[in-house]
Scaffold this motif. Structure first.
Motif, PDB file in Angstrom:
ATOM      1  N   ILE A 105       0.875  -1.316  -0.009  1.00 23.05           N
ATOM      2  CA  ILE A 105       0.003  -0.049   0.068  1.00 23.05           C
ATOM      3  C   ILE A 105       0.865   1.317   0.184  1.00 23.05           C
ATOM      4  O   ILE A 105       0.634   2.189  -0.903  1.00 23.05           O
ATOM      5  CB  ILE A 105      -0.951   0.000   1.262  1.00 23.05           C
ATOM      6  N   HIS A 106       1.873   1.315   0.633  1.00 26.87           N
ATOM      7  CA  HIS A 106       2.488   2.639   0.996  1.00 26.87           C
ATOM      8  C   HIS A 106       4.070   2.534   0.178  1.00 26.87           C
ATOM      9  O   HIS A 106       4.446   3.550   0.419  1.00 26.87           O
ATOM     10  CB  HIS A 106       2.728   2.817   2.610  1.00 26.87           C
ATOM     11  N   ARG A 107       4.469   1.628  -0.148  1.00 23.04           N
ATOM     12  CA  ARG A 107       5.683   1.367  -0.863  1.00 23.04           C
ATOM     13  C   ARG A 107       6.666   2.470  -0.299  1.00 23.04           C
ATOM     14  O   ARG A 107       7.187   2.304   0.961  1.00 23.04           O
ATOM     15  CB  ARG A 107       5.426   1.723  -2.229  1.00 23.04           C
ATOM     16  N   ASN A 108       7.114   3.448  -1.065  1.00 25.32           N
ATOM     17  CA  ASN A 108       8.394   4.403  -0.825  1.00 25.32           C
ATOM     18  C   ASN A 108       7.503   5.765  -0.569  1.00 25.32           C
ATOM     19  O   ASN A 108       8.332   6.774  -0.779  1.00 25.32           O
ATOM     20  CB  ASN A 108       9.257   4.451  -1.945  1.00 25.32           C
ATOM     21  N   THR A 109       6.624   5.822   0.207  1.00 27.87           N
ATOM     22  CA  THR A 109       6.138   7.101   0.299  1.00 27.87           C
ATOM     23  C   THR A 109       6.803   7.865   1.456  1.00 27.87           C
ATOM     24  O   THR A 109       7.454   7.221   2.432  1.00 27.87           O
ATOM     25  CB  THR A 109       4.322   7.031   0.958  1.00 27.87           C
ATOM     26  N   ASP A 110       6.763   9.196   1.543  1.00 23.68           N
ATOM     27  CA  ASP A 110       7.590   9.864   2.339  1.00 23.68           C
ATOM     28  C   ASP A 110       6.630  10.686   3.277  1.00 23.68           C
ATOM     29  O   ASP A 110       6.954  11.693   4.226  1.00 23.68           O
ATOM     30  CB  ASP A 110       8.281  10.898   1.653  1.00 23.68           C
ATOM     31  N   GLY A 111       5.304  10.278   3.307  1.00 23.97           N
ATOM     32  CA  GLY A 111       4.287  11.007   4.169  1.00 23.97           C
ATOM     33  C   GLY A 111       4.190  10.303   5.345  1.00 23.97           C
ATOM     34  O   GLY A 111       4.544   9.195   5.835  1.00 23.97           O
ATOM     35  N   PHE A 112       3.032  10.648   6.169  1.00 28.62           N
ATOM     36  CA  PHE A 112       2.788  10.082   7.231  1.00 28.62           C
ATOM     37  C   PHE A 112       1.598   8.813   7.058  1.00 28.62           C
ATOM     38  O   PHE A 112       0.596   9.184   6.279  1.00 28.62           O
ATOM     39  CB  PHE A 112       2.055  11.005   8.228  1.00 28.62           C
TER      40      PHE A 112
END
Length: 520
Positions: free
Chosen positions: A28-35
């Protein structure tokens, strides 16, 4: 089932963190930089919500902090700040749909068969993940990252998917970008309460593939009308970029339609303004509480189409009042908000809301959208003034001072010229100064005054304040005296004046301070 029975059932087959849980989070979140948000409903009715970066979601943390337990949910998109809100979206990385098939009389097996036969690869892509959350299923597609600002286009795609699966029980109210889904490996307490065996109440998920498609790839193949609309929107954006390269005047005309709200963003901003207004008034008094609660419920329903979430927002707003209302009271008083929402909404102008809530001019200065035309024009004037300043424009005061200094320099230039060549004609003076004869006549009238000569001589010799007062008489006004003295100072301090010495410059600077005490 009682709380004690629930506890015994859970302890008898308590789940542990497994590979599927970590795969779900990673996909779902892979390489996201968010919260990323984790949300949990506890057995005693309390709730907790925390926000993490993707590298913080380690097996040790999930186990030790009690997330691998029951009724744990994870956000499907990420946020700029640790706040699960549509206004704080960082990246949109998934499309999804929640199918409550049991409400339409379908079993999970029948629903999967129907999807595989009529939909997967035909009316929509094959999902990357199927989450078995209890009596229904949740489908999830990973997409190439979209900006949180693209939420309007993304919502259109969500609506198309949900409408196609509506007959299977797709939840039309569970498609907003801040939605949370159940975390694999955790308990669904609703099933436990219905008497299901604990081992059958653990949320699971199947990962079908890891292919990642873009928004345009999905819409072009499966939703052509939506694709055409998005292409038209991009075409408009490209035209706007071309327009920005045109002349400054044309760009200014384009800028008039730049700051527009969508209906969705307008509702979000108005809801934020309600909370801001309640905070401003919380230390003073309670006013218009009923209107504020009605608007809070209506705006929340328009934003999320979620009745429970709207009631939660009302509770949060009610807690900001000096004298909070009873829950039964504000629920009964605002029932009409649901009726208006179900009928398609009502048109509320800013003037109407401002009148309802009695928002004064000082309060409007703290608002984002709930402002009058007067406040809008005030903000526009401030912005235009700042833009002029940023572009190098000078203020009216600076312009007048520059104009005055130019005039005073011209008078002094004429004074020195007249002193050196006293017998020239008006035409000759005009030719040497580059002005017309009428201007020379004005200059001559000024320097012909006895007071001017006395003042000029006094400035050059470094007189005292009392001597300046003595010179001030009916022949010359106070303003003219200050202007001529300033003119003499300008000439004396001009670097191009080779007759000026450092001693005179220092003396004249000291005199300028005395001048303020005498005349200003």
């Amino acid at each position: 089932m009682t709380t004690a029975q629930l506890s015994n059932s859970i302890n008898s087959s308590k789940p542990i963190l497994n590979a599927t849980t970590l795969q779900q989070i990673k996909m779902i979140h892979r390489n996201t930089d968010g919260f990323i948000t984790l949300f949990q409903k506890k057995s005693d009715g309390t709730k907790r919500q925390y926000h993490y970066k993707v590298n913080q979601l380690t097996p040790e943390m999930l186990n030790s902090d009690g997330w691998i337990d029951f009724d744990t949910f994870i956000s499907l998109n990420s946020f700029f700040i640790p706040k699960r809100s549509l206004d704080c979206l960082r990246k949109i990385q998934c499309c999804f749909v929640d199918i409550d098939c049991y409400k339409r009389g379908y079993s999970i097996e029948e629903t999967i068969q129907e999807l595989e036969t009529k939909h997967f690869g035909q009316t929509m892509p094959i999902p990357n993940m199927i989450i078995y959350s209890g009596q229904g299923i949740q489908l999830l597609w990973t997409i190439q990252f979209m900006s949180g600002l693209a939420v309007s286009r993304w919502n259109d795609l969500q609506n198309e998917i949900a409408n196609k699966l509506k007959y299977l029980g797709a939840d039309l109210g569970a498609k907003d970008a801040s939605r949370v889904f159940r975390l694999a490996g955790t308990f669904n307490s609703k099933l436990l309460a219905k008497g299901y065996d604990a081992s059958d109440c653990i949320v699971t998920c199947d990962i079908l593939h890891q292919e990642e498609k873009s928004f345009h790839q999905i819409t072009e193949r499966y939703f052509p009308e939506l694709y055409k609309a998005s292409i038209r929107e991009l075409s408009d954006l490209q035209k706007e970029r071309v327009a920005k390269r045109q002349s400054k005047k044309e760009r200014a005309a384009k800028r008039k339609v730049k700051y527009l709200f969508t209906p969705y963003s307008l509702m979000a901003k108005r809801l934020m303004d309600l909370f801001k207004l309640a905070k401003i008034r919380s230390v003073k008094k309670d006013t218009c509480r009923e209107y504020m609660m009605f608007l809070c419920r209506y705006f929340s329903l328009q934003l999320n189409n979620d009745k429970d979430q709207a009631i939660q927002k009302m509770r949060e707003l009610n807690s900001l009042f000096v004298h909070p209302m009873k829950e039964s009271e504000f629920l009964n008083d605002t029932k009409s908000a649901e009726k208006y929402h179900e009928q398609g909404g009502i048109l509320l102008k800013n003037e109407t809301i401002i009148d309802w809530l009695g928002i004064n001019e000082l309060e409007q200065r703290e608002m984002s959208t709930l402002i009058s035309k007067k406040e809008k024009n005030r903000r526009k004037a401030l912005k235009n003034r700042k833009d002029r300043h940023d572009n190098g424009a000078i203020t009216s005061g600076q312009y007048n001072r520059k104009r005055k200094l130019t005039m005073l320099r011209a008078i002094n230039k004429f004074y020195l010229l007249h002193k050196q060549y006293p017998n020239l004609s008006l035409s000759q003076y005009a030719k040497k100064l580059g002005v017309v004869k009428s201007t020379v006549l004005k200059y001559l009238k000024v320097i012909s005054s006895n007071s001017f000569s006395d003042l000029y001589a006094l400035v050059m010799s470094g007189g005292t304040p009392s001597e300046y007062k003595a010179i001030h008489n009916k022949e010359i006004t106070k303003t003219m005296a200050i202007s001529m003295i300033t003119a003499a100072l300008i000439t004396a301090l001009d670097k191009e004046n080779i007759h000026n010495t450092n001693k005179e410059r220092k003396l004249l600077l000291e005199f300028e301070k005395m001048l303020e005490q005498v005349y200003l």
